[in-house]
Design a protein around this motif. Structure first.
Motif, mmCIF file in Angstrom:
data_model
loop_
_atom_site.group_PDB
_atom_site.id
_atom_site.type_symbol
_atom_site.label_atom_id
_atom_site.label_comp_id
_atom_site.label_asym_id
_atom_site.label_seq_id
_atom_site.Cartn_x
_atom_site.Cartn_y
_atom_site.Cartn_z
ATOM 1 N N ALA A 90 -22.580 67.279 31.915
ATOM 2 C CA ALA A 90 -23.637 67.914 30.995
ATOM 3 C C ALA A 90 -24.550 68.885 31.849
ATOM 4 N N GLN A 91 -24.804 68.551 32.853
ATOM 5 C CA GLN A 91 -25.976 69.497 33.642
ATOM 6 C C GLN A 91 -25.010 70.721 34.194
ATOM 7 N N GLN A 92 -23.776 70.495 34.535
ATOM 8 C CA GLN A 92 -23.078 71.717 35.176
ATOM 9 C C GLN A 92 -22.890 72.629 33.793
ATOM 10 N N MET A 93 -22.679 72.031 32.742
ATOM 11 C CA MET A 93 -22.551 72.921 31.538
ATOM 12 C C MET A 93 -23.861 73.674 31.037
ATOM 13 N N PHE A 94 -25.054 72.897 31.241
ATOM 14 C CA PHE A 94 -26.095 73.292 30.751
ATOM 15 C C PHE A 94 -27.043 74.303 31.559
ATOM 16 N N GLY A 95 -26.742 74.114 33.029
ATOM 17 C CA GLY A 95 -27.459 74.898 33.900
ATOM 18 C C GLY A 95 -28.385 74.044 34.717
ATOM 19 N N ASN A 96 -29.231 74.725 35.566
ATOM 20 C CA ASN A 96 -30.083 74.134 36.448
ATOM 21 C C ASN A 96 -31.636 74.205 36.102
ATOM 22 N N SER A 97 -32.049 74.585 35.014
ATOM 23 C CA SER A 97 -33.227 74.509 34.536
ATOM 24 C C SER A 97 -33.729 72.941 34.374
ATOM 25 N N ALA A 98 -35.243 72.703 34.324
ATOM 26 C CA ALA A 98 -35.646 71.520 34.143
ATOM 27 C C ALA A 98 -35.309 70.994 32.689
ATOM 28 N N PHE A 99 -35.492 71.943 31.692
ATOM 29 C CA PHE A 99 -35.177 71.434 30.402
ATOM 30 C C PHE A 99 -33.679 71.158 30.361
ATOM 31 N N ALA A 100 -32.914 71.976 30.895
ATOM 32 C CA ALA A 100 -31.412 71.573 30.888
ATOM 33 C C ALA A 100 -31.177 70.322 31.566
ATOM 34 N N ALA A 101 -31.821 69.794 32.651
ATOM 35 C CA ALA A 101 -31.440 68.699 33.200
ATOM 36 C C ALA A 101 -32.256 67.500 32.327
ATOM 37 N N ILE A 102 -33.182 67.455 31.500
ATOM 38 C CA ILE A 102 -33.729 66.485 30.773
ATOM 39 C C ILE A 102 -32.515 66.342 29.306
ATOM 40 N N VAL A 103 -32.221 67.529 29.029
ATOM 41 C CA VAL A 103 -31.279 67.304 27.841
ATOM 42 C C VAL A 103 -29.802 66.826 28.634
#
Length: 855
Positions: free
Chosen positions: A306-319
């Protein structure tokens, strides 16, 4: 109902943070608050539900309950600090586990009872109001009511965690929830005037046995919250375990139950065979729990994908942290929402009021945190605890259902997982490494891992490293730097144990009485694996380790200390932000003797400069004449120390020199690079003026406004710079002058040497950014020769530049005598007081060579 659910879970988020301040760990606070929350709901529903349902004025009951919640919530804003202080002293400095958990559960229950009991009566009142407004069967409103209230709870969790608490703090967030309660009360009286004066509905005759149905309601609540408690603990080993982690996990759980209740209202409500539907839901819920449990073995893979898909932002990491929760919680909670709605409907048609049904269900839920969180899982492990929950739902089905696939298939799957599946643990071990020890406790899982090079590491919940056997030098410096600043310490306190190397280093001094406080008993036991590295464990044996919470200890202990050293707690982890508050720093100051030294170490590699500014601002609010130092010159794992004194200002350089000379272990001090007063006082990087200037525009981190707990995770999820870049930027923003640190001296030249030492250190750190380690002496020397020589020209006292050059020069003599001779000659000219370079040069000159030209 949405606003009521928002306020209810908003309170729960606030209370969890507030209770963590005296319970010591957010995991403990979650268990205590969840138990207290459901216990109060049960008491309110059981004691008031029947009266509400018989009343002709349910809207007035609802409004009165909302006002009680508001009044008690408002009272807690002012009373909870005093109540928490009472519970701190009641719990004691070093309580037994049984007493600590009893105080945690019962103390929190009593603290929150008026509000939670009133909350327990609001749902029965809402059910009465909405049922009288509908044209069909009065029980039809239960599922929709439950879904709407739970959806509001989802908004409450996310709204408070991501917006209200970070922006407003705990007290003002609680006041916002109070305002919502008042609004709900006013709305009930203004919008539902007819419901306020309606007659109570007639109840249907009893068909199924009441006891059997009530038992199912209680056990489903018990198993449902037990599943939540265990899955949250397992996922905390996969996630970063921050305040946002728990908020996202809880939101997913609540959203699933809301969807399940809404789905029941839409698709399952009108089914005629209600008894068969109950068995089908039990089977479906068991299968869903087993599928959710099975998904946990792939939780790390799901999060990484999921993190690889969503990107490296803090919000993406939380999601991305929520993705494993969707798999683990999604199907089970949907089935839970549908099952509760169905059982509540059957209870209504059987003559059991909604208040009684809700009370029994939440009573079971209230017991789950203690049973599954404290008793079952640490004894049997997460895997068997979760499988037991899945089988428990099957046990609630009727006997005739046990001949059908909907029961037999989940039962077989549970048996297969019990026999074939590995333990549900997360331990990252590199190839060639091994697990030295592993212990899964109530609040955390603690492991000791040894890699293929023999380096042992202590980890909490697999992701948080608490030190290693390879960091003994820096860990030792974190003990001795503050200890050497005191002229004659007799008692020292270390807050936090980790590997035990720092506290044991202090205990190497046989004249010093050393206490260390550690919250996790699993860490205390694991630290013994590292004790052999220090004098065969003799220092560790002298160390007095206290199992308890550091915050509670400094508030309740009557002992005073000459030196207090606080570990470099990861600021984003559960409960750690509370160890950097103004209130905690004040409590530490009260434990210091006159002239005592306090050092708070900070892991600069684990926090951003914005968070650091808030911590520094909170520190200087208590220690306005404080300083900052660094434990080492590492660019990879820089550690910053904030130093404050009780009473006396500035240090006496002569007494520091005398203290080093009189130390019981001079070889130990030399081994960690603290051989003289320049090495000790030269570690300082900021004076009082620079610290105040650095933190001038930062928000204070307080118990009421936990800035660090909500800001630090951003750097954990998505670092904005490397540790070395942070250290370099920090040093450029800080400054210190000798007269800010040391008392006036007749030797003006000595002060100039100290200032030169600081300048050399900064140059040394800056030059290290361009160095690439190499095993070949020639390659390393080509990179560092001129930078290190320039450092020595600034300050010949800076041994960290002299020693590596001397070592490389002697090693170079085996292949390049001329080059070694040239380097040794330059070293002897820069530092003529040391004769090691001159002796090595004489030895090389006397060594025969096959080539006379190289002599």
């Amino acid at each position: 109902m949405v606003a009521s659910g928002f306020a209810g879970l908003g309170y729960q988020m606030v209370w969890t943070q507030q209770c963590a301040l005296w319970l010591g760990h957010e995991a403990a606070a979650v268990l205590a608050v969840v138990a207290a929350f459901f216990g109060g709901l049960a008491l309110g529903s059981l004691s008031l539900g029947a009266r509400v349902e018989k009343s002709a004025r349910p809207a007035r009951w609802y409004a009165a309950c909302e006002l009680v919640i508001a009044l008690w919530g408002l009272l807690l804003v002012f009373a909870i600090p005093h109540f928490s202080a009472t519970l701190l002293h009641l719990t004691g400095v070093q309580p037994t586990p049984a007493w600590q958990w009893a105080a945690a559960f019962f103390g929190t229950f009593l603290l929150l009872l008026p509000s939670t009991a009133a909350m327990g009566a609001t749902l029965p009142a809402l059910e009465r109001i909405t049922s009288r407004l509908q044209k069909h069967d009065e029980v039809r409103s239960i599922a929709a009511l439950y879904a709407g209230n739970t959806f509001g709870a989802v908004l409450g969790v996310l709204g408070t965690a991501f917006w209200l608490i970070p922006a407003w703090g705990l007290a003002r967030t609680a006041i916002a929830c109070v305002a919502l309660n008042v609004l709900c009360a006013a709305t009930a009286l203004l919008v539902f005037p007819q419901a306020a004066e309606s007659a109570p509905p007639a109840t249907a005759n009893t068909r199924p046995p009441k006891r059997d149905l009530l038992a199912r309601l209680a056990l489903t609540g018990f198993l449902g919250i037990g599943y939540e408690v265990r899955v949250v603990r397992v996922l905390s080993q996969v996630s970063e375990d921050t305040v946002y982690t728990f908020a996202m996990l809880l939101a997913v759980y609540l959203l699933g139950t809301a969807a399940g209740a809404a789905g029941y209202q839409r698709w399952l409500f009108s089914r005629r065979k209600q008894a068969a539907l109950a068995d089908a839901l039990f089977g479906a819920l068991s299968a869903a729990c087993l599928l959710g449990t099975a998904s946990l073995w792939g939780a790390e893979w799901l999060k990484a994908g999921a993190q690889q898909m969503f990107g490296n932002s803090a919000f993406a990491a939380i999601v991305a942290e929520a993705v494993p929760a969707v798999f683990a919680f999604g199907p089970p909670t949907i089935a839970m929402g549908a099952l509760f709605s169905h059982l509540a409907r059957r209870a209504s048609t059987s003559g059991i009021g909604f208040g009684r049904a809700l009370g029994v269900n939440t009573l079971g839920a209230a017991a789950a945190p203690a049973v599954f969180g404290v008793l079952i899982a640490p004894t049997f492990g997460a895997k068997f605890a979760l499988l037991l929950i899945g089988v428990g739902y099957l046990a609630l089905a009727s006997r005739r259902a046990w001949t059908q696939p909907m029961i037999l298939v989940p039962a077989a799957a549970a048996l297969a997982l019990a026999v074939l599946a590995p333990a549900l643990t997360f331990i990252d071990v590199r190839e060639g490494g091994r697990v030295v020890s592993y212990e899964d406790g109530v609040m955390a899982a603690v492991s000791v891992i040894e890699d293929d090079r023999g380096v042992a590491r202590l980890r909490i919940d697999n992701r948080q490293q608490e030190g290693s056997s390879a960091t003994q030098r820096v860990d030792g410096r974190q003990a001795w730097l503050p200890l050497l600043l005191h002229p004659a310490p007799r008692r020292a306190l270390f807050l936090g144990l980790g590997t035990g190397i720092t506290a044991s280093s202090g205990a190497e001094d046989p004249t010093l009485r050393v206490d260390a406080v550690e919250l996790l008993p699993e860490v205390i036991r694991a630290s013994a694996h590292f004790s052999h590295s220090l004098a065969d464990g003799a220092a560790y044996a002298r160390l007095n380790i206290l199992a308890g919470d550091a915050r509670r200890y400094v508030r309740t202990s009557t002992r005073s200390y000459d030196v207090i050293v606080s570990d470099n707690f990861h600021p984003a982890r559960s409960g750690s932000g509370a160890l950097y508050t103004v209130e905690h720093f004040e409590a530490v100051r009260r434990r210091l003797e006159a002239g005592g030294v306090f050092c708070q170490w900070l892991p600069l590699h684990q926090l951003d400069l914005g968070t650091l500014r808030s911590i520094v601002a909170s520190f200087v609010a208590v220690y306005p004449e404080g300083w900052a130092m660094i434990a080492s010159n590492s660019l990879e794992t820089p550690v910053l120390g904030l130093v404050g004194r009780q009473g006396a200002v500035r240090f006496d350089a002569a007494r520091v020199r005398k203290r080093i000379a009189s130390a019981a272990l001079p070889d130990r001090l030399t081994g960690i690079g603290l051989e003289d007063e320049f090495a000790v006082l030269g570690s300082f990087v900021a004076g009082p003026a620079a610290l105040r200037r650095f933190a001038s525009d930062a928000s204070l981190n307080s118990d009421d406004h936990p800035v660090v707990a909500y800001r630090a995770p951003r750097s954990t999820y998505a670092p904005d710079s490397s540790p070395g870049e942070r250290l370099t930027e920090l040093l450029s923003a800080l400054s210190i002058a000798p007269d800010e640190l040391i008392l006036p001296s007749a030797d003006a030249a000595w002060s100039a040497r100290l200032a030169a030492y600081w300048a050399a250190r900064d140059r040394f750190i800056a030059s290290g950014r361009d160095v690439h380690p190499s095993a070949r002496v020639e390659e390393m020397l080509a990179q560092v020769r001129e930078p290190l020589l320039s450092v020595l020209r600034i300050s010949p006292d800076f041994r960290l530049a002299y020693d590596p050059l001397f070592s490389m020069a002697t090693a170079l003599a085996n292949s390049d005598i001329a080059g070694a001779r040239a380097l040794l000659t330059e070293l002897s000219q820069i530092q003529p007081a040391r004769n090691d370079a001159a002796l090595a040069l004489a030895q090389i000159s006397a060594t025969p060579s096959a080539d006379p030209a190289t002599r």
